[in-house]
Design a protein around this motif. Sequence first.
Motif, PDB file in Angstrom:
ATOM      1  N   PHE A 202      23.676 -10.993  50.314  1.00 34.18           N
ATOM      2  CA  PHE A 202      22.404 -11.944  50.221  1.00 34.18           C
ATOM      3  C   PHE A 202      22.225 -12.182  48.809  1.00 34.18           C
ATOM      4  CE2 PHE A 202      21.536 -11.716  54.572  1.00 34.18           C
ATOM      5  CZ  PHE A 202      20.682 -12.810  54.987  1.00 34.18           C
ATOM      6  N   ASP A 203      22.578 -10.972  47.881  1.00 35.75           N
ATOM      7  CA  ASP A 203      22.151 -10.987  46.404  1.00 35.75           C
ATOM      8  C   ASP A 203      23.323 -11.722  45.510  1.00 35.75           C
ATOM      9  OD1 ASP A 203      19.679 -10.340  46.984  1.00 35.75           O
ATOM     10  OD2 ASP A 203      19.806  -8.094  46.231  1.00 35.75           O
ATOM     11  N   VAL A 204      24.299 -12.386  45.989  1.00 39.62           N
ATOM     12  CA  VAL A 204      25.346 -13.020  45.288  1.00 39.62           C
ATOM     13  C   VAL A 204      24.937 -13.512  44.306  1.00 39.62           C
ATOM     14  CG1 VAL A 204      27.393 -14.427  45.092  1.00 39.62           C
ATOM     15  CG2 VAL A 204      27.266 -12.856  46.907  1.00 39.62           C
ATOM     16  N   TYR A 205      23.983 -14.689  44.294  1.00 38.14           N
ATOM     17  CA  TYR A 205      23.280 -15.515  43.199  1.00 38.14           C
ATOM     18  C   TYR A 205      22.617 -14.800  42.141  1.00 38.14           C
ATOM     19  CZ  TYR A 205      20.869 -19.105  40.831  1.00 38.14           C
ATOM     20  OH  TYR A 205      20.357 -20.083  39.985  1.00 38.14           O
ATOM     21  N   LYS A 206      21.645 -13.945  42.684  1.00 40.17           N
ATOM     22  CA  LYS A 206      20.868 -13.087  42.021  1.00 40.17           C
ATOM     23  C   LYS A 206      21.810 -12.104  40.938  1.00 40.17           C
ATOM     24  CE  LYS A 206      18.716  -9.408  42.997  1.00 40.17           C
ATOM     25  NZ  LYS A 206      17.708  -8.374  43.778  1.00 40.17           N
ATOM     26  N   ASP A 207      22.743 -11.269  41.780  1.00 48.51           N
ATOM     27  CA  ASP A 207      23.739 -10.297  41.020  1.00 48.51           C
ATOM     28  C   ASP A 207      24.468 -11.119  39.899  1.00 48.51           C
ATOM     29  OD1 ASP A 207      22.438  -8.212  42.474  1.00 48.51           O
ATOM     30  OD2 ASP A 207      24.097  -8.007  43.906  1.00 48.51           O
TER      31      ASP A 207
ATOM     32  N   LEU B 135      24.830 -20.387  47.935  1.00 52.71           N
ATOM     33  CA  LEU B 135      25.227 -19.007  47.694  1.00 52.71           C
ATOM     34  C   LEU B 135      24.123 -18.006  48.333  1.00 52.71           C
ATOM     35  CD1 LEU B 135      26.307 -18.492  44.033  1.00 52.71           C
ATOM     36  CD2 LEU B 135      27.534 -18.706  45.962  1.00 52.71           C
ATOM     37  N   VAL B 136      22.923 -18.660  48.687  1.00 53.26           N
ATOM     38  CA  VAL B 136      21.731 -18.044  49.353  1.00 53.26           C
ATOM     39  C   VAL B 136      21.780 -18.161  50.830  1.00 53.26           C
ATOM     40  CG1 VAL B 136      19.456 -17.289  49.548  1.00 53.26           C
ATOM     41  CG2 VAL B 136      20.582 -17.393  47.195  1.00 53.26           C
ATOM     42  N   CYS B 137      21.886 -17.257  51.691  1.00 56.18           N
ATOM     43  CA  CYS B 137      21.801 -17.524  53.056  1.00 56.18           C
ATOM     44  C   CYS B 137      20.227 -17.471  53.590  1.00 56.18           C
ATOM     45  CB  CYS B 137      22.556 -16.164  53.815  1.00 56.18           C
ATOM     46  SG  CYS B 137      22.550 -16.712  55.600  1.00 56.18           S
ATOM     47  N   ASP B 138      19.913 -18.782  53.867  1.00 59.76           N
ATOM     48  CA  ASP B 138      18.355 -18.877  54.284  1.00 59.76           C
ATOM     49  C   ASP B 138      18.442 -18.579  56.030  1.00 59.76           C
ATOM     50  OD1 ASP B 138      15.833 -20.113  55.038  1.00 59.76           O
ATOM     51  OD2 ASP B 138      16.377 -22.181  54.962  1.00 59.76           O
TER      52      ASP B 138
END
Length: 334
Positions: A220-225, A310-313
């Motif tokens: 879930f945090d791919v974009y943030k990481d 990249l973020v799963c809604d």
Amino acid sequence: MPNTPVTLLKTAAHLYKLRRQLRKQNSYFRQHLPPLLASLEAGQTDAFDPSSVKRFNKYWQLALNLVCNSFYDLMGKQLSRQEHQRILMMSVFGPLYDDLFDDNILSHEKIEAFTLHPENHEPASFKEHALQKIYLLLLSQAPDRQKLLQHMHLVFVWQKASLKQLHRGIEEEELYQITYRKSYHSILLFHSILDHYPSEAVFEMLFPMAGLLQLTNDAFDVYKDIQSGIYTIPNLYLDYDRIQQKFLRDVAEFNRTLARLPFIPEAKGNYKITIHALHAMGWMALEQLKENTRHAGNHEALSLLSRKQLVCDMDNFPQKLRWIKQVKELSNHQ
């Protein structure tokens, strides 16, 4: 004796029950957190801001429902008033302890010394003061002070190891080990403040469960990481078919280990649904990443993709229906 398959109706009914339970629990948090924070702020010029309260709430909801309540429901027990208070205290302690590493508040040597001998620490900031005070409270109220100290030291060891995720050259095997063990020891830390400590057989079940929870969080945090320069399995090693194969192997290991435990079948079915409610979100996030990153062959190409890709809604209705079905499938996977 084989487990009774989990039906879609049972899955939906239990997930609805969990949702109602979450709503009811918020009143406990609103009632009991302010006096706890006030006691930590006493005599200090600083205070906790709303963003900190949000962090504590998120930590508390996961710890209470996913770790503590679900385990007690599995055993047919109920958390005591004292255990509820300890869980709340640990949910404040956990994020503050993370900050020692994330914000470089103390050197690793000083964090380890504080972890093992908190009464000797001389706080130089508001966070250190609050952290020391709540740690000493937890140690004084824990069923076994020494066990809590031992688990805290293991949390320190794997928290320190996780700093290797700031380096691109980390090997896949080591990254998996850090991903799983950091989460595992964080979960065992909460068990160490409960009156009923798990058996070795339960520990065996908790390892794949904990690892999958962290893998879910990373998916879930791919974009943030990526923005933060943190390397994880889903954003560094992009063979999502391979990641999903391991994911399903660990789901099967969790389910088989749970099946061997001496608890009533209905309780085991409910426990599976509770745990896989989070795992199913991780699976869906990996599915989306696999679909949206077909032409991204490496970390650099992945970093060029948009947040939407990249973020799963999980907020739309079709996704929620798909989620319920996925929880059922994981609950029955062998």
